[in-house]
Enzyme design. Structure first.
Site, PDB file in Angstrom:
ATOM      1  N   HIS A 186      94.869  61.900 -38.670  1.00  0.00           N
ATOM      2  CA  HIS A 186      93.646  61.436 -38.003  1.00  0.00           C
ATOM      3  C   HIS A 186      93.360  62.357 -36.828  1.00  0.00           C
ATOM      4  O   HIS A 186      94.279  62.695 -36.068  1.00  0.00           O
ATOM      5  CB  HIS A 186      93.838  59.985 -37.522  1.00  0.00           C
ATOM      6  CG  HIS A 186      92.617  59.433 -36.880  1.00  0.00           C
ATOM      7  ND1 HIS A 186      91.505  59.041 -37.605  1.00  0.00           N
ATOM      8  CD2 HIS A 186      92.290  59.249 -35.570  1.00  0.00           C
ATOM      9  CE1 HIS A 186      90.566  58.620 -36.778  1.00  0.00           C
ATOM     10  NE2 HIS A 186      91.025  58.743 -35.539  1.00  0.00           N
ATOM     11  N   LEU A 240      93.132  50.075 -40.081  1.00  0.00           N
ATOM     12  CA  LEU A 240      92.543  51.421 -40.198  1.00  0.00           C
ATOM     13  C   LEU A 240      92.949  52.334 -39.040  1.00  0.00           C
ATOM     14  O   LEU A 240      92.777  51.989 -37.869  1.00  0.00           O
ATOM     15  CB  LEU A 240      91.010  51.309 -40.242  1.00  0.00           C
ATOM     16  CG  LEU A 240      90.269  52.642 -40.360  1.00  0.00           C
ATOM     17  CD1 LEU A 240      90.464  53.251 -41.734  1.00  0.00           C
ATOM     18  CD2 LEU A 240      88.785  52.462 -40.067  1.00  0.00           C
ATOM     19  N   ILE A 266      88.471  53.142 -46.956  1.00  0.00           N
ATOM     20  CA  ILE A 266      89.325  52.097 -46.402  1.00  0.00           C
ATOM     21  C   ILE A 266      90.111  51.517 -47.564  1.00  0.00           C
ATOM     22  O   ILE A 266      89.527  51.188 -48.603  1.00  0.00           O
ATOM     23  CB  ILE A 266      88.479  51.010 -45.707  1.00  0.00           C
ATOM     24  CG1 ILE A 266      87.797  51.624 -44.484  1.00  0.00           C
ATOM     25  CG2 ILE A 266      89.327  49.810 -45.329  1.00  0.00           C
ATOM     26  CD1 ILE A 266      86.772  50.718 -43.821  1.00  0.00           C
ATOM     27  N   LEU A 267      91.417  51.429 -47.420  1.00  0.00           N
ATOM     28  CA  LEU A 267      92.275  50.990 -48.532  1.00  0.00           C
ATOM     29  C   LEU A 267      92.660  49.522 -48.370  1.00  0.00           C
ATOM     30  O   LEU A 267      92.859  49.048 -47.248  1.00  0.00           O
ATOM     31  CB  LEU A 267      93.523  51.874 -48.581  1.00  0.00           C
ATOM     32  CG  LEU A 267      93.211  53.348 -48.889  1.00  0.00           C
ATOM     33  CD1 LEU A 267      94.380  54.248 -48.501  1.00  0.00           C
ATOM     34  CD2 LEU A 267      92.837  53.531 -50.356  1.00  0.00           C
TER      35      LEU A 267
HETATM   36  C1  GRF Z   1      90.260  66.150 -40.655  1.00  0.00           C
HETATM   37  O1  GRF Z   1      89.872  66.309 -39.327  1.00  0.00           O
HETATM   38  C2  GRF Z   1      91.157  64.961 -40.831  1.00  0.00           C
HETATM   39  O2  GRF Z   1      91.987  64.735 -39.729  1.00  0.00           O
HETATM   40  C3  GRF Z   1      90.165  63.832 -40.926  1.00  0.00           C
HETATM   41  O3  GRF Z   1      89.101  64.356 -41.676  1.00  0.00           O
HETATM   42  C4  GRF Z   1      89.078  65.771 -41.549  1.00  0.00           C
HETATM   43  C5  GRF Z   1      89.196  66.312 -42.917  1.00  0.00           C
HETATM   44  O4  GRF Z   1      89.106  67.705 -42.941  1.00  0.00           O
HETATM   45  N1  GRF Z   1      90.768  62.646 -41.502  1.00  0.00           N
HETATM   46  P1  GRF Z   1      89.609  68.508 -44.219  1.00  0.00           P
HETATM   47  O5  GRF Z   1      88.902  67.895 -45.420  1.00  0.00           O
HETATM   48  O6  GRF Z   1      91.093  68.373 -44.291  1.00  0.00           O
HETATM   49  O7  GRF Z   1      89.156  69.918 -43.978  1.00  0.00           O
END
Ligand code: GRF
Length: 218
Positions: free
Chosen positions: A116, A151, A99-100
Site C-alpha cells: 500500500h 481494507l 475489496i476482498l
Molecule cells: C502501487 O502504488 C501500489 O502500492 C498500489 O497501487 C499501485 C500499483 O502500481 N496498491 P503498479 O500497478 O504496481 O505499477
C-alpha cells in the site's frame, strides 16, 4: 533444511493495472537462487497493462473479470478457484484494486500479502499521496502487510519512508514512493520465501534475528 533441499515456493501475483510492482517481484524471483517462481499473474481487468507485459515474457496469465459476476462473493469464489489451481505458497496483491471478502482473506491467512502506498495505518484507501500532502506530513512511504478483512490494514511486515519535499505534488511524491515500493516488496518476499517471517496469532514474527523492517528512501 539445507538450501539444496529447499522447495521452490509458488507465487501468484494479482494485479489490476500497470503492474510495476509485479515486474519487481518477477525480477526478484528470476534472480539465481531466489527460491520462488511466479506461477501465475492474474488480473480482474482484461486490459491491464501488466497482464500483457507478463504474457510477453512467457509467464502464465489469467483474467477473472469482476464485471461478469453478480456479486463480490461469486467473483471471489471464482478467483479463489483459479488461484488454488496454481497451488500457491503466497498470493501477492500488487495494485489489485478489489475489496476482498472475509472468506477469501481467511482462506489465505498468512499467505496473502499487499503493498500500500502510505505509511499505514495512515491514509488507507485511494489517493494516498494527495491525502499525505493535504495532511502536511513530513514523512510518507509504503507498507507491505499481511491482508486482513479490514481494507489496507493488517500486520505490517516492512515499511519504506520517503521525505515529503517542499514543492512536491502528488505525482512527484508518488514517483519517489513507487521507487521504494520496488525495493520493499521484493525484500519482504525474500523473507517470506526463506521462512524468516510468518504470521502468528495476528502478529508478524521473525524467525531468527530481527530484520530492519524499515527502508529509508529519503
Ligand atoms: C502501487 O502504488 C501500489 O502500492 C498500489 O497501487 C499501485 C500499483 O502500481 N496498491 P503498479 O500497478 O504496481 O505499477
Amino acid at each position: 533444511m539445507g538450501d539444496t533441499l529447499r522447495r521452490v515456493k509458488n507465487i501468484v501475483i494479482l494485479i489490476s493495472g500497470r503492474g510495476s510492482n509485479m515486474q519487481a517481484l518477477v525480477a526478484a524471483c528470476q534472480n539465481a537462487g531466489a527460491g520462488a517462481r511466479v506461477v501465475a499473474v492474474i488480473s480482474n481487468r482484461p486490459d491491464a497493462a501488466g497482464l500483457a507485459w507478463a504474457a510477453e515474457r512467457g509467464l502464465v496469465t489469467d483474467c477473472v473479470d469482476h464485471r461478469t459476476f453478480a456479486d463480490r462473493a461469486s467473483f471471489d469464489a471464482a478467483l479463489r478457484e483459479r488461484i488454488d489451481a496454481c497451488a500457491p505458497d503466497f498470493v501477492l496483491l500488487a495494485g489489485f484494486m478489489r475489496i476482498l471478502t472475509a472468506g477469501f482473506v481467511a482462506h489465505y491467512e498468512g499467505r496473502l500479502v499487499n503493498i500500500h502506498p502510505s505509511l499505514l495505518p495512515a491514509f488507507a484507501g485511494l489517493a494516498t499521496h494527495e491525502k499525505a500532502l493535504a495532511a502536511g506530513v513530513c514523512a510518507h512511504g509504503a507498507t507491505v502487510h499481511f491482508v486482513t478483512p479490514d481494507l489496507d490494514h493488517g500486520p505490517i511486515i516492512a515499511q519504506a519512508v520517503v521525505a515529503v519535499l517542499p514543492g512536491d505534488d502528488a505525482q512527484s511524491l508518488a514517483a519517489r514512493v513507487l521507487e521504494q515500493e520496488h525495493r520493499l516488496y521484493p525484500l519482504a518476499l525474500g523473507w517470506l520465501i526463506d521462512g524468516r517471517i510468518e504470521l502468528k496469532a495476528g502478529r508478524v514474527c521473525f524467525n531468527g534475528p530481527a530484520e530492519p523492517a524499515l527502508l529509508c528512501g529519503c
